[in-house]
Design a protein around this motif. Sequence first.
Motif, PDB file in Angstrom:
ATOM      1  N   LEU A 135       0.830  -1.211   0.000  1.00  0.00           N
ATOM      2  CA  LEU A 135       0.000   0.000   0.000  1.00  0.00           C
ATOM      3  C   LEU A 135       0.864   1.259   0.000  1.00  0.00           C
ATOM      4  O   LEU A 135       0.594   2.212  -0.736  1.00  0.00           O
ATOM      5  CB  LEU A 135      -0.922   0.003   1.231  1.00  0.00           C
ATOM      6  N   LEU A 136       1.901   1.257   0.830  1.00  0.00           N
ATOM      7  CA  LEU A 136       2.805   2.402   0.869  1.00  0.00           C
ATOM      8  C   LEU A 136       3.515   2.575  -0.477  1.00  0.00           C
ATOM      9  O   LEU A 136       3.707   3.696  -0.950  1.00  0.00           O
ATOM     10  CB  LEU A 136       3.837   2.211   1.991  1.00  0.00           C
ATOM     11  N   ALA A 137       3.894   1.445  -1.085  1.00  0.00           N
ATOM     12  CA  ALA A 137       4.557   1.492  -2.386  1.00  0.00           C
ATOM     13  C   ALA A 137       3.642   2.117  -3.434  1.00  0.00           C
ATOM     14  O   ALA A 137       4.065   2.969  -4.224  1.00  0.00           O
ATOM     15  CB  ALA A 137       4.970   0.089  -2.818  1.00  0.00           C
ATOM     16  N   LEU A 138       2.386   1.686  -3.448  1.00  0.00           N
ATOM     17  CA  LEU A 138       1.429   2.221  -4.407  1.00  0.00           C
ATOM     18  C   LEU A 138       1.225   3.720  -4.210  1.00  0.00           C
ATOM     19  O   LEU A 138       1.169   4.489  -5.174  1.00  0.00           O
ATOM     20  CB  LEU A 138       0.090   1.493  -4.286  1.00  0.00           C
ATOM     21  N   ALA A 139       1.104   4.121  -2.948  1.00  0.00           N
ATOM     22  CA  ALA A 139       0.873   5.539  -2.652  1.00  0.00           C
ATOM     23  C   ALA A 139       2.046   6.395  -3.117  1.00  0.00           C
ATOM     24  O   ALA A 139       1.873   7.418  -3.796  1.00  0.00           O
ATOM     25  CB  ALA A 139       0.636   5.726  -1.157  1.00  0.00           C
ATOM     26  N   MET A 140       3.273   5.973  -2.765  1.00  0.00           N
ATOM     27  CA  MET A 140       4.447   6.767  -3.118  1.00  0.00           C
ATOM     28  C   MET A 140       4.699   6.763  -4.622  1.00  0.00           C
ATOM     29  O   MET A 140       5.046   7.788  -5.213  1.00  0.00           O
ATOM     30  CB  MET A 140       5.670   6.244  -2.363  1.00  0.00           C
ATOM     31  N   ARG A 141       4.503   5.596  -5.265  1.00  0.00           N
ATOM     32  CA  ARG A 141       4.720   5.540  -6.695  1.00  0.00           C
ATOM     33  C   ARG A 141       3.688   6.364  -7.455  1.00  0.00           C
ATOM     34  O   ARG A 141       3.988   6.932  -8.512  1.00  0.00           O
ATOM     35  CB  ARG A 141       4.716   4.084  -7.165  1.00  0.00           C
ATOM     36  N   SER A 142       2.485   6.431  -6.924  1.00  0.00           N
ATOM     37  CA  SER A 142       1.457   7.263  -7.562  1.00  0.00           C
ATOM     38  C   SER A 142       1.884   8.724  -7.599  1.00  0.00           C
ATOM     39  O   SER A 142       1.742   9.400  -8.618  1.00  0.00           O
ATOM     40  CB  SER A 142       0.127   7.123  -6.808  1.00  0.00           C
TER      41      SER A 142
END
Length: 224
Positions: free
Chosen positions: A109-116
């Motif tokens: 989830l953190l990865a998705l948020a930061m990559r977004s």
Amino acid sequence: MSVPLWLWIATVGGLLALIALDLVIVDRKPHEVTTGEAARWVVFYIAVAIAFGVGVWVFAGHDFGVQFFTGYITEYSLSVDNLFIFMIIMTSFKVPAIHQHRVLLIGILLALAMRSVFIAVGAALIAQFVWVFFLFGAVLVWTAVSMVRNKDEEEEYEENALTRWVRKLFPVTEEWHGHKSFVKKDGKRWITPMFLVIVAIGSADLLFAVDSIPAIFGITQEAF
């Protein structure tokens, strides 16, 4: 590639629904994930990605379909290395086996948020400045050189500045309290190792995005 607002909303909503389903299953009964269960989840998510890629190919055309699958394979390859780092972090923090699935899911989830955020910023910069491509290329070359130099070193986790700062800012309990991140002891709020390992994984993933995002922009400049 013209992507209407409703398709963006449907795509993000579908992704959030998948992750919510995963979280519900984890929260229902925390358990140690077996190899068979993990394999089924992997097959399921790969099948979802393939279905999405086929949709892009059919509705947006051959070129964008190829770009999606090329980008997907590239990012998937990079994520394998990230996963090993996550496992090293969880081993260092002695995360109980029944909570490892939850920690990894939060890491995703953190990865998705930061990559977004990084993708949105990267797309805006590329649209305005051509030289950003050269900057991204330099980052990838620097990452490759660093990997070659450190290839014989053993992987050991050392807490980064953010994790050490959190330790100084809050008292940390020695023991785990299920999957709780905060507990109260003697009228004082403490953080648990669960919160600390999430900080460690989140900050590590921030560094992973530094080479991941330039890599995907080398393949496609289509933000969707």
